[in-house]
Enzyme design. Structure first.
Site, short mmCIF file in Angstrom:
data_model
loop_
_atom_site.label_atom_id
_atom_site.label_comp_id
_atom_site.label_asym_id
_atom_site.label_seq_id
_atom_site.Cartn_x
_atom_site.Cartn_y
_atom_site.Cartn_z
N ASP A 8 0.76 -1.18 0.18
CA ASP A 8 -0.08 0.00 0.14
C ASP A 8 0.78 1.23 0.27
O ASP A 8 1.97 1.51 0.87
CB ASP A 8 -0.86 0.12 1.08
CG ASP A 8 -1.95 -1.02 1.27
OD1 ASP A 8 -2.07 -1.74 0.14
OD2 ASP A 8 -2.64 -1.18 2.14
N ASP A 130 -15.65 -3.65 -1.12
CA ASP A 130 -15.24 -3.39 0.34
C ASP A 130 -16.61 -3.24 1.06
O ASP A 130 -17.33 -2.65 0.81
CB ASP A 130 -14.35 -2.19 0.33
CG ASP A 130 -13.14 -2.11 -0.61
OD1 ASP A 130 -12.34 -3.33 -0.61
OD2 ASP A 130 -12.59 -1.12 -0.89
#
Length: 239
Positions: A8, A130
């Site tokens: 990330d 998500d």
């Protein structure tokens, strides 16, 4: 089961967040490309990357870091974060990314997803679904929609989508174990090939996900915190 070690990116660095909170950031590497090379040396066959800044900005921010990862590793790299239109997909693919992950835009604009699947094919387009308490979350997880994550998956499968990354926000970065029940539900009720994400903390978690029949799993913080020996995991699940 395929393993996807995660990088990330925020401010050009390799970081992890807790539950997607941008005010809870821990830096694990100043150079994401070096982290990617280390993961490859440990047996990674695919790298999962997210432009965290891009997820909020709605456009690619960590382009240079992403380019350096792709150039360095020579293995497939998938990337998400801030992809809202066709030009942004082309930009990532032109950088050498193998698959592009669309999140918020796929929920807000189904026509965009249909266009992307038609133009680039289902092997190049993945949707990141998500969830917060079963509902789809948007805009870098700061907004929760009124759409059920599973219903969203069903709609997208009908459009021709093959693969999704399913993340339980409450588990992400917490090392509390994945939400296997909801992840399996997503795969079984939608017909999608589901990559589990969020909460993976041990080799036992990987064993359970594999036994559940999931196609892949994203591993982030557990690698960087030493909870999972990625080399041993790669030898076990991808040999």
């Amino acid at each position: 089961m395929k393993l996807y070690p995660a990088i990330d990116m925020k401010n050009g660095q390799c970081v992890r967040l807790r539950q997607g909170r941008f005010d809870e950031v821990k830096v694990y590497g100043e150079d994401p490309a070096q982290v990617a090379l280390w993961l490859k040396e440990q047996g990674a066959r695919y790298i999962h990357t997210v432009d965290l800044d891009g997820a909020l900005a709605g456009q690619g921010v960590n382009r240079e870091a992403l380019r350096r990862i792709v150039d360095a590793v020579g293995i497939p790299v998938q990337n998400g974060g801030g992809i809202r239109n066709m030009d942004q997909i082309r930009e990532r693919l032109d950088l050498g990314v193998s698959r592009v992950i669309i999140g918020t835009a796929a929920v807000k604009d189904p026509a965009f997803l249909e266009e992307a699947l038609s133009a680039f094919g289902p092997d190049r387009i993945v949707v990141g679904i998500d969830a917060s308490k079963g509902m789809a979350a948007l805009e870098g997880w700061v907004e929760v929609s009124h759409v059920s994550a599973v219903d969203l998956g069903r709609r997208m499968r009908k459009m021709g989508l093959k693969t999704c990354v399913y993340t339980d926000i409450s588990r992400d970065g917490m090392l509390t174990g994945p939400n296997i029940e909801e992840t399996v539900k997503m795969q079984e009720e939608t017909g999608l090939s589901v990559i589990a994400s969020g909460g993976v903390s041990s080799m036992e978690d990987l064993v359970r996900l594999d036994a559940a029949g999931l196609s892949g799993v994203i591993i982030g913080k557990a690698i960087y915190e030493g909870r999972i020996d990625f080399q041993k995991a790669a030898e076990r699940f991808e040999s």
